[in-house]
Design an enzyme around this catalytic site. Structure first.
Site, PDB file in Angstrom:
ATOM      1  N   HIS A   1      51.514  78.352  45.506  1.00 41.63           N
ATOM      2  CA  HIS A   1      51.347  79.315  44.420  1.00 41.63           C
ATOM      3  C   HIS A   1      51.757  80.703  44.895  1.00 41.63           C
ATOM      4  O   HIS A   1      51.961  80.940  46.084  1.00 41.63           O
ATOM      5  CB  HIS A   1      49.893  79.346  43.933  1.00 41.63           C
ATOM      6  CG  HIS A   1      49.516  78.152  43.110  1.00 41.63           C
ATOM      7  ND1 HIS A   1      49.117  76.953  43.668  1.00 41.63           N
ATOM      8  CD2 HIS A   1      49.481  77.967  41.763  1.00 41.63           C
ATOM      9  CE1 HIS A   1      48.849  76.083  42.697  1.00 41.63           C
ATOM     10  NE2 HIS A   1      49.066  76.677  41.538  1.00 41.63           N
TER      11      HIS A   1
ATOM     12  N   LYS B   1      47.353  84.556  44.307  1.00 43.13           N
ATOM     13  CA  LYS B   1      46.311  83.594  43.935  1.00 43.13           C
ATOM     14  C   LYS B   1      45.201  83.612  44.968  1.00 43.13           C
ATOM     15  O   LYS B   1      45.453  83.550  46.176  1.00 43.13           O
ATOM     16  CB  LYS B   1      46.897  82.189  43.807  1.00 43.13           C
ATOM     17  CG  LYS B   1      45.888  81.154  43.315  1.00 43.13           C
ATOM     18  CD  LYS B   1      46.559  79.846  42.966  1.00 43.13           C
ATOM     19  CE  LYS B   1      45.556  78.803  42.482  1.00 43.13           C
ATOM     20  NZ  LYS B   1      44.842  79.239  41.264  1.00 43.13           N
TER      21      LYS B   1
END
Length: 281
Positions: free
Chosen positions: A162, A166
Site C-alpha cells: 500500500h 497507510k
C-alpha cells in the site's frame, strides 16, 4: 426514500434521492466517496464532516466533525459512510445509533474492544463493516478459500503493498484473507510477519509481508507452493474509486435493512454472488 429503483454500474439497485453522510471528508477515501456520489445519478451528499477545516469537496461543503450529532438530526441522511480511524469510527457509530442512521464503514485497524464497541451500534441500526469494497477482492477471497482447501500441505505466503501513508499493517484486507486461509487450513495456526536471520520455515506458519511505498493504492498476493509447483493469486486496485463505488453500493443496499451486523458479502449475495465478500469481521 423514493419508490423507484435504478441499477448501479455494479448491478446493485440504488434508490433515487439516496442521501448520504460522509465522515473523514478531507481524507483520501472520504474525498473519493463524495466524488463518486457526485457522479452517480440519484445519490446526494447531505452531510460531510471532517475533524479539521477543509475546503469543499466536489462542491460539497465540509462541516466540523464535532457537529455531527446535530447534522444527523437536522439533515436526516439515509446512511453514513465512514473511512476514518478506529477511534473515530466508533464515535461515529455511536452517533449513528443515537440518530437511527445506518452505518457503512471501511475503516480498519480495530482492536477487539473497538470491534465490540462498533458491534454494539448494530443493536440499534444496521452496521456494515468491510475491510475492502472491491468486487475483485471478493472474488480473490473466494479463490483463496478454494485453493487453500484444495492444496493441503502447501506453504502459504501473503504479501500486501500500500501507499506510504497507510498506518495499519498488515492491511485489514490481508487479515481477512489470512482468516480465509486459516478457516480452510487450521493446521496453519502461526502467522510470521517477515523474516530475518536464522529463520527456518515451520510447517504450521503462514508468512505475512507488508510493504509501504509511494502511492500504491493496494495490492494483495497469495502464494501457494508445494509439490514442485506454485500458484499465485493477485489483486491490484487501479485507484481508490473502486472502493468508493463499492461503498456506495453497500450504502444503497443497507438503508432498508433491520438493525444488525452485515458484511460486503451480503451486498454481493443480493446480486447472486454467494459468499463472495467480507464476512463483517
Amino acid at each position: 426514500m423514493s419508490d423507484g429503483r435504478v441499477a448501479t454500474d455494479g448491478g446493485v439497485e440504488s434508490s433515487p434521492g439516496l442521501r448520504i453522510a460522509v465522515t473523514g471528508a478531507g481524507g483520501r477515501m472520504g474525498r473519493e466517496v463524495i466524488e463518486a456520489a457526485a457522479d452517480r445519478e440519484g445519490v446526494a451528499v447531505a452531510v460531510a464532516v471532517n475533524r479539521s477545516l477543509v475546503d469543499p469537496v466536489a462542491g460539497v461543503a465540509v462541516e466540523s466533525a464535532a457537529d455531527l450529532d446535530g447534522l444527523l438530526a437536522s439533515e436526516e441522511p439515509d446512511v453514513l459512510v465512514d473511512f476514518t480511524g478506529p477511534a473515530s469510527a466508533v464515535a461515529y457509530a455511536e452517533a449513528c445509533a443515537d440518530a437511527g442512521v445506518p452505518l457503512v464503514t471501511g475503516t480498519t485497524g480495530f482492536d477487539e474492544d473497538g470491534l465490540d464497541d462498533l458491534r454494539a451500534a448494530s443493536d440499534a441500526v444496521p452496521v456494515l463493516k468491510a475491510s475492502n469494497f472491491a468486487r475483485g477482492v471478493a472474488a480473490l477471497r473466494r479463490a483463496v478459500r478454494e485453493a487453500a482447501a484444495a492444496l493441503p500441505g502447501y506453504d502459504v505466503e501473503l504479501t500486501e503493498t500500500h501507499h506510504n501513508g497507510k498506518r495499519d499493517a498488515p492491511s485489514g484486507t490481508a487479515k481477512s484473507i489470512l482468516d480465509d486461509v486459516g478457516d480452510a487450513r487450521p493446521d496453519l495456526d502461526e502467522r510470521v510477519h517477515g523474516r530475518e536471520g536464522d529463520a527456518p520455515r515451520a510447517a504450521t506458519e503462514t508468512g505475512v509481508h507488508a510493504r509501504r511505498a509511494g502511492d500504491v493504492t493496494g495490492e494483495h498476493e497469495v502464494l501457494f507452493a508445494g509439490n514442485r509447483e506454485a500458484l499465485e493469486l493477485t489483486h491490484r486496485a487501479g485507484d481508490r474509486g473502486v472502493f468508493a463505488e463499492g461503498a456506495l453500493d453497500a450504502a444503497a443496499w443497507l438503508v432498508d435493512r433491520d438493525p444488525g451486523w452485515y458484511g460486503f458479502g451480503d451486498v454481493l449475495d443480493a446480486g447472486d454472488t454467494e459468499d463472495a465478500g467480507d464476512s463483517g469481521q
